[in-house]
Design an enzyme around this catalytic site. Sequence first.
Site, short mmCIF file in Angstrom:
data_model
loop_
_atom_site.label_atom_id
_atom_site.label_comp_id
_atom_site.label_asym_id
_atom_site.label_seq_id
_atom_site.Cartn_x
_atom_site.Cartn_y
_atom_site.Cartn_z
CG ASP A 21 58.95 63.51 -14.06
OD1 ASP A 21 58.60 63.04 -15.17
OD2 ASP A 21 58.90 64.73 -13.80
NE ARG A 34 56.36 60.33 -23.75
CZ ARG A 34 56.86 61.12 -22.80
NH1 ARG A 34 57.79 61.99 -23.09
NH2 ARG A 34 56.42 61.04 -21.57
CG HIS A 38 57.00 54.80 -20.10
ND1 HIS A 38 57.16 55.78 -19.15
CD2 HIS A 38 56.26 55.36 -21.10
CE1 HIS A 38 56.54 56.89 -19.55
NE2 HIS A 38 56.01 56.67 -20.73
CG LEU A 132 57.83 47.28 0.47
CD1 LEU A 132 58.16 48.55 1.26
CD2 LEU A 132 58.68 47.24 -0.81
CD GLU A 208 61.92 66.78 6.32
OE1 GLU A 208 62.57 67.49 5.53
OE2 GLU A 208 61.44 67.21 7.37
C1 FPP Z 1 56.97 59.71 -15.82
O1 FPP Z 1 57.94 59.93 -16.81
C2 FPP Z 1 56.58 58.29 -15.75
C3 FPP Z 1 55.32 57.81 -15.86
C4 FPP Z 1 54.16 58.66 -16.09
C5 FPP Z 1 55.01 56.37 -15.80
C6 FPP Z 1 55.79 55.56 -14.82
C7 FPP Z 1 55.71 54.14 -15.22
C8 FPP Z 1 56.69 53.23 -15.11
C9 FPP Z 1 57.96 53.47 -14.44
C10 FPP Z 1 56.52 51.88 -15.73
C11 FPP Z 1 55.44 50.97 -15.17
C12 FPP Z 1 55.31 50.97 -13.70
C13 FPP Z 1 55.23 49.90 -12.88
C14 FPP Z 1 54.85 50.14 -11.47
C15 FPP Z 1 55.52 48.53 -13.28
P1 FPP Z 1 57.55 60.85 -18.03
O2 FPP Z 1 57.00 60.00 -19.11
O3 FPP Z 1 56.64 61.95 -17.58
O4 FPP Z 1 58.95 61.44 -18.43
P2 FPP Z 1 59.28 62.87 -19.06
O5 FPP Z 1 58.87 63.90 -18.05
O6 FPP Z 1 60.76 62.82 -19.25
O7 FPP Z 1 58.52 62.97 -20.35
#
Ligand code: FPP
Length: 251
Positions: A21, A34, A38, A132, A208
């Site tokens: 997150d 945003r 990512h 893994l 945990e």
């Molecule tokens: C949460 O941050 C993140 C996500 C919903 C997406 C996670 C995706 C990746 C890390 C990239 C692709 C993944 C892989 C496995 C290659 P948020 O957007 O909710 O952040 P915020 O809370 O700060 O808005």
Amino acid sequence: MTLDKLIDKENIPKHVAIIMDGNGRWAKKKGNNRLFGHKNGVTAVKETTEAAATIGIKHLTLYAFSTENWNRPKMEVDGLMSLLVSAIENESKTLMKNQVRLTTIGDTSQLPNNVQTKLQELINKTSDNKGLNLNLALNYSGKWDILNAVKNITKAVKNDTLDTEQINYDTISEYLSTKNMPDPDLLIRTSGEYRLSNFLLWELAYAEFIFTDTLWPDFRKENLYQAILDFQKRERRFGQISEQIINPNKK
Ligand code: FPP
């Protein structure tokens, strides 16, 4: 000295689950959009996967896309799907070299066709790897999984392959999409949020929890090692009292 040297190799969590997150906030802090967050989140995925493999974690489940994430702006959803495809294409060799096996949980049949195809190719290619297990939660939510399990259990009872009286906790676990892995010992959530957000609701019963303020794109190997060290300081009692853990014969 890096933190991994301090880790007790006899007490490595078998299954670590992570709610990644903070990508959006990380990007905003940098004055960017945003998707930039990512993109940088993918670097954290790579680092964390490598670190998990190095210290001998068996299963790493990453919450990459929830059933609720479809509600985000179309541009962001499309961007996340493209990132997934490019990460699969770029990381295929490294996963093979490091013996990482890719699996998914969630309803992947609703993902765009090109994402499904690429995922399936890499799942097949890595299926015999012995290291893994990198498990991506995609179009996943804990409630969705439990609902699905209930439907399938009901069907099995109806067609007489399952007896209601024999349904126990293990039966439910066997009907969840995580059936082939042990429940997580450790859940990590980044970005200073203290929620489960519909993640692994059944499986996290005795895990945990470690919450860190680090935003996901900043998460590196040392952050994972620190979380493992914190985990190793915890006493897991599974409902028992401390003395019973130290002396298992105590009644
Ligand atoms: C949460 O941050 C993140 C996500 C919903 C997406 C996670 C995706 C990746 C890390 C990239 C692709 C993944 C892989 C496995 C290659 P948020 O957007 O909710 O952040 P915020 O809370 O700060 O808005």
